[in-house]
Design an enzyme around this catalytic site. Structure first.
Site, PDB file in Angstrom:
ATOM      1  N   GLU A 145      -3.963 -26.747  -2.364  1.00 43.70           N
ATOM      2  CA  GLU A 145      -4.464 -27.982  -1.739  1.00 43.70           C
ATOM      3  C   GLU A 145      -3.919 -28.158  -0.317  1.00 43.70           C
ATOM      4  OE1 GLU A 145      -3.255 -31.836  -3.346  1.00 43.70           O
ATOM      5  OE2 GLU A 145      -1.442 -30.925  -4.188  1.00 43.70           O
ATOM      6  N   HIS A 194      -4.952 -31.222  -7.218  1.00 42.97           N
ATOM      7  CA  HIS A 194      -3.578 -31.721  -7.199  1.00 42.97           C
ATOM      8  C   HIS A 194      -2.952 -31.670  -8.585  1.00 42.97           C
ATOM      9  CE1 HIS A 194      -0.255 -33.964  -5.546  1.00 42.97           C
ATOM     10  NE2 HIS A 194      -0.289 -34.726  -6.603  1.00 42.97           N
ATOM     11  N   GLU A 237       6.041  -3.279  -0.903  1.00 42.84           N
ATOM     12  CA  GLU A 237       5.714  -3.528  -2.315  1.00 42.84           C
ATOM     13  C   GLU A 237       6.708  -2.816  -3.234  1.00 42.84           C
ATOM     14  OE1 GLU A 237       0.961  -4.550  -2.066  1.00 42.84           O
ATOM     15  OE2 GLU A 237       1.514  -2.534  -2.648  1.00 42.84           O
ATOM     16  N   CYS A 263      -6.399   4.653  -5.920  1.00 39.08           N
ATOM     17  CA  CYS A 263      -6.264   3.289  -6.442  1.00 39.08           C
ATOM     18  C   CYS A 263      -5.919   3.291  -7.930  1.00 39.08           C
ATOM     19  CB  CYS A 263      -7.565   2.524  -6.189  1.00 39.08           C
ATOM     20  SG  CYS A 263      -7.560   0.893  -6.920  1.00 39.08           S
ATOM     21  N   GLY A 318       3.361   5.798   5.889  1.00 43.75           N
ATOM     22  CA  GLY A 318       1.972   5.957   6.298  1.00 43.75           C
ATOM     23  C   GLY A 318       1.242   7.027   5.510  1.00 43.75           C
ATOM     24  N   GLU A 327     -14.540  16.504  -8.288  1.00 44.44           N
ATOM     25  CA  GLU A 327     -13.212  15.883  -8.246  1.00 44.44           C
ATOM     26  C   GLU A 327     -12.198  16.917  -8.727  1.00 44.44           C
ATOM     27  OE1 GLU A 327     -11.635  12.794  -7.236  1.00 44.44           O
ATOM     28  OE2 GLU A 327     -10.028  14.183  -7.702  1.00 44.44           O
ATOM     29  N   LYS A 379       0.573   0.297  -9.501  1.00 44.22           N
ATOM     30  CA  LYS A 379       1.478  -0.532  -8.673  1.00 44.22           C
ATOM     31  C   LYS A 379       1.478  -1.983  -9.154  1.00 44.22           C
ATOM     32  CE  LYS A 379      -0.086  -2.888  -5.700  1.00 44.22           C
ATOM     33  NZ  LYS A 379      -0.558  -2.654  -4.368  1.00 44.22           N
ATOM     34  N   ALA A 420     -14.043  20.924  -3.704  1.00 41.15           N
ATOM     35  CA  ALA A 420     -15.282  21.308  -3.017  1.00 41.15           C
ATOM     36  C   ALA A 420     -14.999  21.659  -1.559  1.00 41.15           C
ATOM     37  CB  ALA A 420     -16.284  20.169  -3.092  1.00 41.15           C
ATOM     38  N   TYR A 458       2.814  -1.805   3.864  1.00 42.50           N
ATOM     39  CA  TYR A 458       2.426  -2.282   2.528  1.00 42.50           C
ATOM     40  C   TYR A 458       3.235  -1.584   1.425  1.00 42.50           C
ATOM     41  CZ  TYR A 458      -2.355  -4.033   3.844  1.00 42.50           C
ATOM     42  OH  TYR A 458      -3.434  -4.697   4.354  1.00 42.50           O
ATOM     43  N   CYS A 497      -3.127   1.044  -6.275  1.00 47.03           N
ATOM     44  CA  CYS A 497      -3.308  -0.370  -6.659  1.00 47.03           C
ATOM     45  C   CYS A 497      -3.016  -0.679  -8.123  1.00 47.03           C
ATOM     46  CB  CYS A 497      -4.743  -0.818  -6.396  1.00 47.03           C
ATOM     47  SG  CYS A 497      -5.549  -0.060  -4.997  1.00 47.03           S
TER      48      CYS A 497
HETATM   49  P1  NDP Z   1       1.518   1.640   6.779  1.00 43.66           P
HETATM   50  O1  NDP Z   1       0.875   2.377   7.879  1.00 43.66           O
HETATM   51  O2  NDP Z   1       1.002   0.323   6.357  1.00 43.66           O
HETATM   52  O3  NDP Z   1       3.070   1.452   7.071  1.00 43.66           O
HETATM   53  C1  NDP Z   1       3.888   2.525   7.425  1.00 43.66           C
HETATM   54  C2  NDP Z   1       5.255   1.983   7.724  1.00 43.66           C
HETATM   55  O4  NDP Z   1       6.160   3.064   7.934  1.00 43.66           O
HETATM   56  C3  NDP Z   1       5.304   1.111   8.963  1.00 43.66           C
HETATM   57  O5  NDP Z   1       6.183   0.058   8.725  1.00 43.66           O
HETATM   58  C4  NDP Z   1       5.866   2.082  10.010  1.00 43.66           C
HETATM   59  O6  NDP Z   1       6.561   1.425  11.028  1.00 43.66           O
HETATM   60  C5  NDP Z   1       6.828   2.874   9.171  1.00 43.66           C
HETATM   61  N1  NDP Z   1       7.156   4.172   9.722  1.00 43.66           N
HETATM   62  C6  NDP Z   1       6.312   5.163  10.118  1.00 43.66           C
HETATM   63  N2  NDP Z   1       7.007   6.221  10.534  1.00 43.66           N
HETATM   64  C7  NDP Z   1       8.318   5.901  10.410  1.00 43.66           C
HETATM   65  C8  NDP Z   1       9.516   6.569  10.705  1.00 43.66           C
HETATM   66  N3  NDP Z   1       9.511   7.779  11.217  1.00 43.66           N
HETATM   67  N4  NDP Z   1      10.678   5.931  10.460  1.00 43.66           N
HETATM   68  C9  NDP Z   1      10.695   4.690   9.942  1.00 43.66           C
HETATM   69  N5  NDP Z   1       9.589   4.004   9.652  1.00 43.66           N
HETATM   70  C10 NDP Z   1       8.409   4.603   9.892  1.00 43.66           C
HETATM   71  O7  NDP Z   1       1.509   2.685   5.582  1.00 43.66           O
HETATM   72  P2  NDP Z   1       1.749   2.562   4.053  1.00 43.66           P
HETATM   73  O8  NDP Z   1       2.137   3.934   3.647  1.00 43.66           O
HETATM   74  O9  NDP Z   1       2.665   1.447   3.715  1.00 43.66           O
HETATM   75  O10 NDP Z   1       0.312   2.191   3.490  1.00 43.66           O
HETATM   76  C11 NDP Z   1      -0.821   2.982   3.813  1.00 43.66           C
HETATM   77  C12 NDP Z   1      -2.084   2.183   3.661  1.00 43.66           C
HETATM   78  O11 NDP Z   1      -2.342   1.969   2.283  1.00 43.66           O
HETATM   79  C13 NDP Z   1      -2.017   0.783   4.252  1.00 43.66           C
HETATM   80  O12 NDP Z   1      -2.343   0.776   5.593  1.00 43.66           O
HETATM   81  C14 NDP Z   1      -3.016   0.034   3.425  1.00 43.66           C
HETATM   82  O13 NDP Z   1      -4.272   0.137   4.034  1.00 43.66           O
HETATM   83  C15 NDP Z   1      -3.019   0.745   2.098  1.00 43.66           C
HETATM   84  N6  NDP Z   1      -2.321  -0.049   1.081  1.00 43.66           N
HETATM   85  C16 NDP Z   1      -2.786  -1.291   0.748  1.00 43.66           C
HETATM   86  C17 NDP Z   1      -2.145  -2.055  -0.198  1.00 43.66           C
HETATM   87  C18 NDP Z   1      -2.651  -3.412  -0.535  1.00 43.66           C
HETATM   88  O14 NDP Z   1      -3.765  -3.735  -0.166  1.00 43.66           O
HETATM   89  N7  NDP Z   1      -1.862  -4.258  -1.201  1.00 43.66           N
HETATM   90  C19 NDP Z   1      -0.954  -1.560  -0.885  1.00 43.66           C
HETATM   91  C20 NDP Z   1      -0.538  -0.259  -0.456  1.00 43.66           C
HETATM   92  C21 NDP Z   1      -1.211   0.456   0.485  1.00 43.66           C
HETATM   93  P3  NDP Z   1       5.784   0.852  12.322  1.00 43.66           P
HETATM   94  O15 NDP Z   1       5.270  -0.474  11.919  1.00 43.66           O
HETATM   95  O16 NDP Z   1       6.827   0.816  13.335  1.00 43.66           O
HETATM   96  O17 NDP Z   1       4.698   1.839  12.639  1.00 43.66           O
END
Ligand code: NDP
Length: 449
Positions: free
Chosen positions: A443, A438, A181, A42, A264, A34, A50, A114, A177, A47
């Site tokens: 429910e 209830h 968030e 996470c 993303g 690591e 956050k 690594a 997400y 997670c």
């Molecule tokens: P996501 O892929 O979920 O969302 C990316 C967002 O950015 C989308 O709304 C996308 O729009 C938008 N986007 C991408 N490129 C551009 C751009 N050029 N201009 C404007 N908007 C853009 O990625 P996240 O980074 O939010 O999260 C990554 C992953 O992390 C998630 O998929 C999830 O698996 C994990 N995660 C889970 C959580 C949980 O379980 N609570 C919390 C946080 C992360 P569009 O929809 O149009 O593509």
């Protein structure tokens, strides 16, 4: 041929640690490399910190709500530095917990990056280790969209846990997400939030009722959500970051030094030397079969670096399934069906199974929707208009519940329980035969007609 290790794991995040510990339980000699703190995304920048910040962000609304129940007004202000410090102290405590867990399991930890020299040999700094099997569990990292001018001035989610001061005004780019968030966290903590999205609705991939329910709730709480028609432009000015927005509103927002790109994530594979081990990459992620085996027989991969479902519990399950199969004599694969997930937004949202749109694509008209939208009892005295949504997607032919979706308080806690029923193949009749608790929100899931 003898190796230093039976299994060598690259990356001590959720998936890597789970696999290492499970394999060690079976008497396997395990090493882990690591480069950073134990626990991966996470624990260190996802997670856990956050969710702690989500809790912190809820207090102002609770103080206000309390007045509806007869409490006098509370005057309280946030000490941003104190919050950041306590959150990071908890992260450090967890780093220590992970260290002790690895020690107890008899797993060797090697600090460093690594890199494959060949399929059985890794270089970690000055050191070389050999292993019979190698598990890649290196996770992913945030990406910034190159097409946005000035994006180099934007920070990413990792940086949110270390800001020295609370931004008064923050622009968040992205409606996934992470963007959602953080928009809710920062609004709850008292920052002014403008969120830029490029679709009509946030949270693509979730059920449309959930998406619109969360979006409406966020707007009601004061978050400005703007649909982009063109990429925004970010400029550094003496006043802060000037963000020029072209969308359903055309304007310039000056954010005080912060603009979060939450657009993303992608697998962190660049410096792993995968080419030396003949490990195939497909669409930026490590390609694996259902046993998490890569194109190289002795090399496996789990978690976000494989870009299957990027969630901590999924990585953990993939890691354990790998260890059970390879070292425990219990061959099993991970099931990707009906994986529940939650968005810790305000209002919270959670989901399991098919969305209405997905079900209709498969079953056409044979889908029956049960939906309730109501003001939860808690808010009858707070005066807030917050709405809760519960929804079931049912196959009319078999009566099977294909999906359950919720927006509202405790959605994650409630959907976790519902997910067991959905995973077991429960029918709507089974839901109906279950007696509700209830008065509760949950429910509604067993009383909808
Ligand atoms: P996501 O892929 O979920 O969302 C990316 C967002 O950015 C989308 O709304 C996308 O729009 C938008 N986007 C991408 N490129 C551009 C751009 N050029 N201009 C404007 N908007 C853009 O990625 P996240 O980074 O939010 O999260 C990554 C992953 O992390 C998630 O998929 C999830 O698996 C994990 N995660 C889970 C959580 C949980 O379980 N609570 C919390 C946080 C992360 P569009 O929809 O149009 O593509």
């Amino acid at each position: 041929m003898s190796y230093d290790y039976d299994l060598f794991v690259i990356g001590a995040g959720s998936g890597g640690i789970a696999a290492a510990r499970r394999a060690a339980e079976y008497g396997t000699k395990v090493g882990v490399a690591e480069v950073s703190n134990l626990g991966g995304t996470c624990v260190n920048r996802g997670c856990i910190p956050k969710k702690l910040m989500v809790y912190a962000s809820h207090f102002p609304a609770l103080y206000e709500d309390a007045q509806g129940y007869g409490w006098s007004a509370v005057e309280s202000s946030l000490d941003w530095q104190k919050m950041i410090t306590t959150v990071n102290q908890e992260v450090e405590r967890l780093n220590g917990v992970y260290q002790r867990m690895l020690d107890k399991a008899g797993v060797d930890l090697i600090q460093g990056y690594a890199k494959f020299l060949d399929p059985h040999t890794l270089e970690i700094g000055e050191r070389k280790v050999t292993a019979d099997k190698v598990l890649i569990a290196v996770g992913g990292h945030p990406v910034k969209p190159e097409e946005i001018p000035g994006i180099e001035h934007a920070i990413v989610s990792d940086d949110m846990f270390h800001l020295k001061e609370q931004p008064k005004q923050i622009v968040i780019i992205g409606g996934g997400y992470i963007g959602v968030e953080f928009a809710c966290i920062m609004q709850g903590l008292g920052s002014q939030v403008t969120q830029l999205i490029r679709n009509d609705l946030i949270l693509r991939g979730f059920d449309d009722d959930l998406r619109s329910g969360v979006q409406e709730g966020m707007k009601q709480h004061g978050i400005r959500i703007i649909n982009l028609t063109e990429p925004p432009v970010i400029e550094k000015t003496p006043q802060g970051l000037k963000v020029t927005i072209k969308g359903d509103s055309e304007e310039t927002v000056v954010a005080d030094a912060v603009s979060l790109a939450a657009t993303g994530r992608k697998p962190s594979l660049e410096k792993l030397g995968l080419e030396n081990a003949d490990v195939e990459i497909s669409e930026g992620a490590i390609a694996t079969d259902e046993y998490s085996r890569t194109s190289q027989e002795n090399i496996f991969a789990v978690g976000d670096c494989t870009d299957r479902i990027n969630l901590t519990p999924v990585a953990i399950n993939e890691g354990r399934a790998f260890a059970d199969t390879q070292f425990g004599g219990k061959s099993r694969t991970m099931s990707y069906e009906n994986v529940p997930s939650a968005v810790f937004s305000t209002p919270e949202a959670a989901s399991v199974g098919l969305t209405e749109a997905q079900a209709r694509e498969i079953l056409g008209d044979a889908v029956k929707i049960y939906r309730a939208r109501f003001r939860p009892m808690y808010h009858t005295l707070t005066g807030r208009e917050d709405k809760t949504i519960v929804k079931l997607v049912v196959d009319q032919k078999t009566d099977k519940v294909l999906g359950a979706h919720m927006v509202g308080d405790y959605a994650a806690e409630i959907i976790q329980g519902i997910a067991i029923a959905v995973k077991m193949g429960a029918t709507k009749k089974d839901f109906d035969a279950t007696i509700g608790i209830h008065p509760s929100t949950a429910e509604e899931f067993v009383t909808m007609r």
